[in-house]
Design a protein around this motif. Structure first.
Motif, PDB file in Angstrom:
ATOM      1  N   THR A  96      34.991  52.488  49.973  1.00 22.52           N
ATOM      2  CA  THR A  96      36.277  51.780  49.970  1.00 22.52           C
ATOM      3  C   THR A  96      36.886  51.759  51.366  1.00 22.52           C
ATOM      4  O   THR A  96      37.451  50.754  51.789  1.00 22.52           O
ATOM      5  N   ARG A  97      36.766  52.905  52.061  1.00 29.70           N
ATOM      6  CA  ARG A  97      37.284  53.007  53.431  1.00 29.70           C
ATOM      7  C   ARG A  97      36.169  53.494  54.340  1.00 29.70           C
ATOM      8  O   ARG A  97      36.162  54.656  54.776  1.00 29.70           O
ATOM      9  N   PRO A  98      35.221  52.628  54.675  1.00 30.47           N
ATOM     10  CA  PRO A  98      34.095  53.073  55.503  1.00 30.47           C
ATOM     11  C   PRO A  98      34.528  53.535  56.889  1.00 30.47           C
ATOM     12  O   PRO A  98      33.792  54.266  57.555  1.00 30.47           O
ATOM     13  N   GLN A  99      35.740  53.138  57.316  1.00 30.94           N
ATOM     14  CA  GLN A  99      36.220  53.506  58.641  1.00 30.94           C
ATOM     15  C   GLN A  99      36.857  54.889  58.645  1.00 30.94           C
ATOM     16  O   GLN A  99      37.146  55.438  59.712  1.00 30.94           O
ATOM     17  N   GLY A 100      37.088  55.476  57.477  1.00 33.35           N
ATOM     18  CA  GLY A 100      37.786  56.758  57.396  1.00 33.35           C
ATOM     19  C   GLY A 100      36.873  57.908  57.021  1.00 33.35           C
ATOM     20  O   GLY A 100      35.654  57.768  56.929  1.00 33.35           O
ATOM     21  N   PHE A 160      43.436  35.126  33.230  1.00 34.76           N
ATOM     22  CA  PHE A 160      42.110  35.453  32.715  1.00 34.76           C
ATOM     23  C   PHE A 160      41.058  34.532  33.328  1.00 34.76           C
ATOM     24  O   PHE A 160      39.990  34.989  33.755  1.00 34.76           O
ATOM     25  N   SER A 161      41.353  33.244  33.400  1.00 36.77           N
ATOM     26  CA  SER A 161      40.396  32.288  33.959  1.00 36.77           C
ATOM     27  C   SER A 161      40.131  32.547  35.432  1.00 36.77           C
ATOM     28  O   SER A 161      39.009  32.368  35.912  1.00 36.77           O
ATOM     29  N   ASN A 162      41.163  32.961  36.161  1.00 33.11           N
ATOM     30  CA  ASN A 162      40.962  33.298  37.574  1.00 33.11           C
ATOM     31  C   ASN A 162      39.946  34.418  37.732  1.00 33.11           C
ATOM     32  O   ASN A 162      39.063  34.361  38.600  1.00 33.11           O
ATOM     33  N   PHE A 163      40.057  35.446  36.902  1.00 34.26           N
ATOM     34  CA  PHE A 163      39.113  36.559  36.980  1.00 34.26           C
ATOM     35  C   PHE A 163      37.718  36.158  36.507  1.00 34.26           C
ATOM     36  O   PHE A 163      36.708  36.603  37.038  1.00 34.26           O
ATOM     37  N   MET A 164      37.666  35.311  35.483  1.00 31.80           N
ATOM     38  CA  MET A 164      36.387  34.954  34.892  1.00 31.80           C
ATOM     39  C   MET A 164      35.516  34.096  35.805  1.00 31.80           C
ATOM     40  O   MET A 164      34.316  33.964  35.589  1.00 31.80           O
ATOM     41  N   SER A 165      36.110  33.487  36.837  1.00 30.94           N
ATOM     42  CA  SER A 165      35.328  32.589  37.684  1.00 30.94           C
ATOM     43  C   SER A 165      34.171  33.324  38.353  1.00 30.94           C
ATOM     44  O   SER A 165      33.022  32.895  38.264  1.00 30.94           O
ATOM     45  N   LYS A 166      34.488  34.469  38.998  1.00 36.41           N
ATOM     46  CA  LYS A 166      33.416  35.196  39.687  1.00 36.41           C
ATOM     47  C   LYS A 166      33.618  36.712  39.666  1.00 36.41           C
ATOM     48  O   LYS A 166      33.066  37.430  40.500  1.00 36.41           O
ATOM     49  N   GLY A 167      34.426  37.215  38.747  1.00 38.21           N
ATOM     50  CA  GLY A 167      34.578  38.655  38.637  1.00 38.21           C
ATOM     51  C   GLY A 167      35.782  39.206  39.368  1.00 38.21           C
ATOM     52  O   GLY A 167      36.713  38.478  39.730  1.00 38.21           O
ATOM     53  N   VAL A 168      35.769  40.510  39.602  1.00 35.99           N
ATOM     54  CA  VAL A 168      36.896  41.235  40.185  1.00 35.99           C
ATOM     55  C   VAL A 168      36.541  41.680  41.605  1.00 35.99           C
ATOM     56  O   VAL A 168      35.429  42.161  41.855  1.00 35.99           O
ATOM     57  N   TYR A 169      37.514  41.562  42.502  1.00 39.81           N
ATOM     58  CA  TYR A 169      37.288  41.879  43.910  1.00 39.81           C
ATOM     59  C   TYR A 169      38.314  42.901  44.400  1.00 39.81           C
ATOM     60  O   TYR A 169      39.340  43.133  43.764  1.00 39.81           O
ATOM     61  N   THR A 170      38.016  43.500  45.553  1.00 41.27           N
ATOM     62  CA  THR A 170      38.940  44.429  46.179  1.00 41.27           C
ATOM     63  C   THR A 170      38.867  44.260  47.684  1.00 41.27           C
ATOM     64  O   THR A 170      38.078  43.438  48.187  1.00 41.27           O
ATOM     65  N   PHE A 171      39.678  45.018  48.420  1.00 37.36           N
ATOM     66  CA  PHE A 171      39.709  44.896  49.877  1.00 37.36           C
ATOM     67  C   PHE A 171      39.049  46.111  50.504  1.00 37.36           C
ATOM     68  O   PHE A 171      39.508  47.248  50.330  1.00 37.36           O
ATOM     69  N   GLU A 172      37.976  45.867  51.241  1.00 39.36           N
ATOM     70  CA  GLU A 172      37.267  46.960  51.909  1.00 39.36           C
ATOM     71  C   GLU A 172      38.073  47.424  53.123  1.00 39.36           C
ATOM     72  O   GLU A 172      38.426  46.639  53.994  1.00 39.36           O
ATOM     73  N   GLY A 173      38.366  48.694  53.132  1.00 37.45           N
ATOM     74  CA  GLY A 173      39.174  49.259  54.202  1.00 37.45           C
ATOM     75  C   GLY A 173      40.514  49.767  53.718  1.00 37.45           C
ATOM     76  O   GLY A 173      41.224  50.465  54.437  1.00 37.45           O
ATOM     77  N   GLY A 174      40.877  49.406  52.475  1.00 37.86           N
ATOM     78  CA  GLY A 174      42.104  49.917  51.887  1.00 37.86           C
ATOM     79  C   GLY A 174      43.330  49.095  52.248  1.00 37.86           C
ATOM     80  O   GLY A 174      43.317  48.248  53.141  1.00 37.86           O
TER      81      GLY A 174
END
Length: 481
Positions: A340-344, A189-203
């Protein structure tokens, strides 16, 4: 003749890494960079483990587990992988909740949760600060007796609505429950609370390709369709492995396979102390998942106000048994927009996920199994139609995965999406004390689950292996007379 996927492989390596989940790939990359001879053996036809994807006609690429991870992924990927990977990690914009207790949207970080808890839930600022500080101060060496449920009762007694807000996303992220040790909740929970939720652009497909490229640059011998059948042990020391029927020697093994499978099947219980075997057999598997993959028609779009992650439930209260029930009441939707997949090819995709018990699906006949998958699909579409009207007319493709699906493709015991419960971490870390050169890195102990936990565990184990190999360097061939 069948293809020899070990063609050209050496007869001996310093390290063999079994499995190419994020922990396995990270360990292999670090050890390769350190100059060790590393073989990475993956039984599937592509790398990634649960961090995987699949394609369907019409330009649809579905990510199985690319739903969200903490900001810490950027630092770990920059240090142990590449700058290109780190720079492709981007924040999710909106996290939404909708259940009988509340409906809201958040950026899912400490500042916004503090605001919500004060304004929407009427919690005192001092209580909120004390809770966050307590969670942030936890580490996996702390007392395991305090449960997550007891932690909530200490700070928010009689507030099931607050518990639901704080707990539901973490259950989704790593399978944690109210009955598990509080540290398994607090750290994640603390890991997420530091700066929010992230993902990987490009899939996930782009991420794993970049990781594969870096593995090769690090000198790692990467092999797919290579099933490790046995870990060889002599005089309490690893001597090699058998892969696709071929014996390959090594001084160390890092298993990224399921913990129980590693000990009880690949190595064999006869090589361990009775007490250690008892502890390994007592380790509980974590739960699995079901997913429904929905691809919209090429020209169909979903309003991005739907958010990136959407936690929904029709249950009046938050209970672990309800989250795991085959009678689904809680679904988490991951929305993948064209960005999410700007290359596709521009596509809108939706993945509905819910936690599940393997036994509920494994016991079904083939006919009942297929019928249950269809019920899962129809129930999900009925529910999603409340938020995206006319979803059936707008979709181009839909299919479902169950715990049996995950077991089939990953060989995870009972399709365990999140590895083992917390007691698995101690067993995993103690492996090299039982057999010199034998290590495990993967989804164990809940806090070592998920994308960031897996990568960081791979780092920890790689450092242990490096220390072992540096103590006893490989014998050098004698120079010609």
């Amino acid at each position: 003749m069948p293809k020899d996927f070990l063609k050209g492989a050496s007869d001996e390596y310093d390290v063999v890494v079994i499995g190419s989940g994020l922990a396995g790939m990270t360990a292999a990359n670090i050890l390769g960079r350190a100059g060790h001879r590393v073989l990475l053996a993956e039984q599937h036809y592509k790398l990634g483990g649960m961090a995987t994807w699949f394609k369907r006609p019409g330009g649809h690429i579905f990510d199985v587990s690319l739903h969200g991870f903490p900001f810490g992924m950027i630092k770990s990927c920059r240090r142990y992988w590449t700058e290109e990977i780190a720079e492709s990690i981007v924040p999710l914009k909106n996290i939404r909740f909708d259940n009988p207790m509340f409906s809201l949207t958040t950026s899912y970080n400490r500042d916004d949760f503090t605001r919500l808890l004060i304004e929407r839930f009427g919690i005192e600022a001092a209580t909120i600060k004390a809770f966050f500080d307590t969670a942030r101060g936890m580490n996996f060496y702390d007392d395991q007796k305090l449960t997550t449920g007891q932690l909530f009762e200490r700070f928010f007694p009689g507030r099931p609505d607050v518990v639901r807000l704080l707990m539901e996303p973490i259950v989704y992220a790593n399978g944690s429950t109210l009955e598990d040790p509080a540290i398994t909740y607090g750290i994640v929970f603390s890991n997420f609370m530091s700066k929010g939720v992230y993902t990987f652009e490009g899939g996930t497909d782009r991420l794993v390709q970049l990781m594969h490229d870096d593995l090769k640059a690090s000198g790692v011998d990467v092999r797919i369709n290579c099933d490790v059948e046995k870990i060889h042990i002599e005089n309490d020391r690893v001597t090699g492995v058998t892969i696709n029927g071929r014996k390959i020697g090594c001084r160390a093994v890092v298993s990224n396979a399921n913990l129980k499978y590693t000990i009880l099947k690949l190595a064999g219980k006869e090589h361990f102390d009775r007490k250690f075997v008892d502890d390994a057999e007592a380790v509980r598997l974590n739960n699995s998942s079901t997913q429904v993959y929905i691809g919209l028609k090429p020209d169909e779009r979903v309003d991005e106000n739907m958010g990136d992650l959407f936690f929904t439930s029709t249950a009046k209260e938050f209970r672990t048994d309800l989250l795991l029930s085959k009678d689904v009441t809680s679904r988490t939707y991951s929305f993948y927009y064209p960005r999410t997949r700007p290359q596709g090819r521009p596509r809108c995709l939706i993945v509905s996920s819910t936690n599940a018990n393997f036994a509920d699906w494994a016991k079904l006949s083939d006919e009942d199994y297929e019928a249950s998958k269809q019920e899962l699909i129809e129930g999900t579409l009925d529910h999603l139609n409340n938020y995206i009207p006319g979803i059936r007319e707008r979709l181009d493709h839909v299919e479902a995965a169950t715990p049996k699906t995950f077991q089939h493709y990953t060989q995870h015991v009972a399709g365990a999406s999140f590895g083992t419960k917390f007691e698995g971490l101690g067993v995993s870390r103690a492996l090299p004390e039982q057999v010199s050169g034998l290590y495990h890195a993967g989804s164990v102990g809940i806090i070592m689950s998920g994308w960031l936990g897996a990568i960081n565990y791979g780092v920890i184990v790689a450092n242990d292996v490096d220390a072992l190999l540096m103590k006893a360097p490989a014998p050098q061939p004698h120079a010609a007379e």
